[in-house]
Design an enzyme around this catalytic site. Structure first.
Site, PDB file in Angstrom:
ATOM      1  N   TYR A 192       0.855  -1.191   0.000  1.00  0.00           N
ATOM      2  CA  TYR A 192       0.000   0.000   0.000  1.00  0.00           C
ATOM      3  C   TYR A 192       0.882   1.229   0.000  1.00  0.00           C
ATOM      4  O   TYR A 192       1.803   1.350   0.816  1.00  0.00           O
ATOM      5  CB  TYR A 192      -0.909   0.025   1.232  1.00  0.00           C
ATOM      6  CG  TYR A 192      -1.830   1.230   1.275  1.00  0.00           C
ATOM      7  CD1 TYR A 192      -2.897   1.337   0.378  1.00  0.00           C
ATOM      8  CD2 TYR A 192      -1.629   2.254   2.195  1.00  0.00           C
ATOM      9  CE1 TYR A 192      -3.739   2.443   0.414  1.00  0.00           C
ATOM     10  CE2 TYR A 192      -2.470   3.360   2.232  1.00  0.00           C
ATOM     11  CZ  TYR A 192      -3.522   3.447   1.342  1.00  0.00           C
ATOM     12  OH  TYR A 192      -4.368   4.528   1.370  1.00  0.00           O
ATOM     13  N   ASP A 196       9.283   2.901  -0.120  1.00  0.00           N
ATOM     14  CA  ASP A 196       8.204   3.578   0.575  1.00  0.00           C
ATOM     15  C   ASP A 196       8.392   3.305   2.065  1.00  0.00           C
ATOM     16  O   ASP A 196       7.969   2.271   2.582  1.00  0.00           O
ATOM     17  CB  ASP A 196       6.849   3.084   0.071  1.00  0.00           C
ATOM     18  CG  ASP A 196       5.700   3.774   0.794  1.00  0.00           C
ATOM     19  OD1 ASP A 196       5.962   4.530   1.763  1.00  0.00           O
ATOM     20  OD2 ASP A 196       4.538   3.561   0.393  1.00  0.00           O
ATOM     21  N   LYS A 225       4.125   9.561   8.430  1.00  0.00           N
ATOM     22  CA  LYS A 225       3.872   9.009   9.763  1.00  0.00           C
ATOM     23  C   LYS A 225       4.830   9.542  10.834  1.00  0.00           C
ATOM     24  O   LYS A 225       4.641  10.661  11.282  1.00  0.00           O
ATOM     25  CB  LYS A 225       3.823   7.483   9.683  1.00  0.00           C
ATOM     26  CG  LYS A 225       2.673   7.056   8.748  1.00  0.00           C
ATOM     27  CD  LYS A 225       2.221   5.630   8.805  1.00  0.00           C
ATOM     28  CE  LYS A 225       0.913   5.477   8.021  1.00  0.00           C
ATOM     29  NZ  LYS A 225       0.929   4.539   6.950  1.00  0.00           N
TER      30      LYS A 225
HETATM   31  C1  LIG Z   1       0.304   4.999   5.554  1.00  0.00           C
HETATM   32  C2  LIG Z   1       1.088   4.673   4.331  1.00  0.00           C
HETATM   33  C3  LIG Z   1       0.978   5.441   3.155  1.00  0.00           C
HETATM   34  C4  LIG Z   1      -0.046   6.518   2.994  1.00  0.00           C
HETATM   35  O1  LIG Z   1       0.160   7.583   3.858  1.00  0.00           O
HETATM   36  P1  LIG Z   1      -1.071   8.617   4.118  1.00  0.00           P
HETATM   37  O2  LIG Z   1      -0.465   9.630   5.017  1.00  0.00           O
HETATM   38  O3  LIG Z   1      -2.160   7.799   4.729  1.00  0.00           O
HETATM   39  O4  LIG Z   1      -1.459   9.160   2.787  1.00  0.00           O
HETATM   40  C5  LIG Z   1       1.815   5.143   2.102  1.00  0.00           C
HETATM   41  N1  LIG Z   1       2.708   4.154   2.191  1.00  0.00           N
HETATM   42  C6  LIG Z   1       2.843   3.392   3.283  1.00  0.00           C
HETATM   43  C7  LIG Z   1       3.866   2.314   3.332  1.00  0.00           C
HETATM   44  C8  LIG Z   1       2.023   3.620   4.383  1.00  0.00           C
HETATM   45  O5  LIG Z   1       2.131   2.824   5.467  1.00  0.00           O
END
Ligand SMILES: *Cc1c(COP(=O)(O)O)cnc(C)c1O
Length: 423
Positions: free
Chosen positions: A135, A230, A258
């Site tokens: 994701y 990511d 995050k």
């Molecule tokens: C949470 C997350 C996202 C998306 O971040 P948002 O701030 O919710 O848009 C993208 N990549 C990873 C790996 C994530 O855990």
């Protein structure tokens, strides 16, 4: 929730929060203190969601509170540069080995979307490779076989994403270097980037197999594609320098979010100067944000990173994570229940009913009825765990052995009284 549901889809601002996969009503929260959340009925929960990852210091850490309190009288947004952006950028560049220059955005979604735009611009290629169950936020091009809420709701992608937007998105299984090798052998000269969560967190926690990240590094370099980590979840979570520090593999571009916002709204992407200077206004790759580099968010981010920098926090998180994982595994074993407890540091997932999970197909083999039973028991027992098998649980430095043991105790009781088999 009754009021919320007539005003907002599902009554929530982000899908997983609605508890679709586990049923029942989500608690409506009014406060968070340390490792605990409090709901509108005054019930307390040990929090293993931690806002889905950001709150590595727990709720309302004194350092974050005083940083925010100091900024509040000075205004909330300037529409111009501030020293606080420089201060967070300096910390990020010092910590993350692949990043020489960084651009701040407001979410992880923006970070991955923008990093891939840059990768496409830099390579002059259109194709992007992602992993099934990975994701990367909700940008159109990445909503293909996605994890997190997309996996939780059991939907393949999303209506409203035009076929043209995902035509150049190719999907491989996670932890399968041979699949990437084969794909790049066929398509390599058209692939701009391979984007991967170096530790998968959005199919539940799935660590990389030994050699997997190294293979991605070698294969992308061989084919002239960029490797994009990511690290929105893993950055400053699995180690101060992220998964790239932990595994010693350096990507071309890194996405963050995050933890770097300390609970406020921050994302970032970064890489070598030569790549980042292609971003506007230094270069032609357009990307902007009204509230990007927001002073409150930057201040919360700086305060959070400063609490983490000396490494003591990670030693503590590793010990807590080890205790929780061992406790869950032992409780399952005692009852003869197969349970793969995947963990890297303070992110972990017990996959119920299966002995090993190395990819999304493996994660999907876990027993959803049993997860619902355990989740309901946790909630009733005052433990807030993500309401999906496809989300990682977290620990913060505000957790202690007592909270970890309570989480294990409720888990063990749920398995002992499990009436869900065969339901
Ligand atoms: C949470 C997350 C996202 C998306 O971040 P948002 O701030 O919710 O848009 C993208 N990549 C990873 C790996 C994530 O855990």
């Amino acid at each position: 929730m009754r009021r919320a549901r007539v005003l907002m889809p599902g009554g929530v601002s982000s899908p997983v929060r609605a508890f679709a996969a586990v049923g029942g009503e989500p608690p409506v929260f009014t406060a968070g203190h340390g490792c605990r959340l409090i709901d509108a009925d005054g019930r307390e929960y040990i929090d293993h969601v931690l806002a889905y990852g950001p709150l590595i210091l727990g709720h309302g850490h004194p350092a974050v509170r005083s940083a925010l309190a100091a900024r509040l009288p000075l205004g909330t947004a300037y529409g111009g540069p501030t020293i606080l952006e420089v201060e967070l950028a300096e910390r990020v560049v010092a910590a993350v080995r692949s990043i020489e220059m960084v651009r701040f955005v407001n979410s992880g979604t923006e970070a991955t979307m923008s990093a891939l735009r840059l990768a496409r611009a830099a390579t002059g290629r259109d194709r992007v490779v992602k992993c099934a169950g990975g994701y990367h936020g909700h940008a159109d091009l990445l909503l293909v076989e996605a994890g997190s809420g997309v996996a939780t709701l059991g939907i393949p992608g999303s209506p409203g994403v035009p076929e043209a937007a995902v035509r150049d998105t190719l999907v491989v299984p996670y932890n399968d270097a041979a699949a990437v090798e084969e794909l790049l052998a066929a398509e390599g000269d058209r692939v701009a980037a391979v984007i991967v969560e170096p530790v998968a967190g959005n199919m539940g926690c799935v660590p990389p197999r030994p050699g997997y990240l190294e293979a991605l590094r070698e294969l992308t370099a061989r084919h002239g594609a960029l490797l994009v980590f990511d690290e929105v979840m893993t950055g400053f979570r699995v180690a101060y320098g992220g998964a790239q520090e932990l595994y010693g593999v350096t990507p071309d571009l890194t996405c963050l979010g995050k933890v770097i916002g300390g609970g406020l709204l921050v994302g970032a992407y970064g890489g070598p100067v030569a790549l980042m200077e292609r971003v506007a206004p230094s270069g032609p790759v357009y990307q902007a944000g009204t509230l990007s580099g927001n002073p409150l968010a930057m201040a919360a981010g700086c305060a959070t990173l400063d609490e983490l920098r000396d490494g003591a926090a990670y030693a503590r998180l590793e010990a807590l994570g080890g205790r929780l994982a061992a406790g869950l595994a032992a409780a399952a074993e005692e009852r003869g229940l197969p349970c793969a407890v995947n963990r890297v540091g303070s992110m972990l997932t017990p996959f119920l009913g299966v002995v090993e999970v190395g990819d999304y197909a493996g994660a999907r083999a876990a027993d959803p009825a049993l997860f619902r039973t355990v989740h309901a028991a946790w909630l009733a027992g005052g433990v807030f765990w993500p309401p999906s098998q496809y989300e990682a649980g977290f620990l913060s430095i505000a957790h202690g052995d007592a909270e970890v043991d309570r989480t294990v105790e409720v888990f063990a009781t749920a398995l002992a009284g499990d009436g869900s088999r065969g339901r």
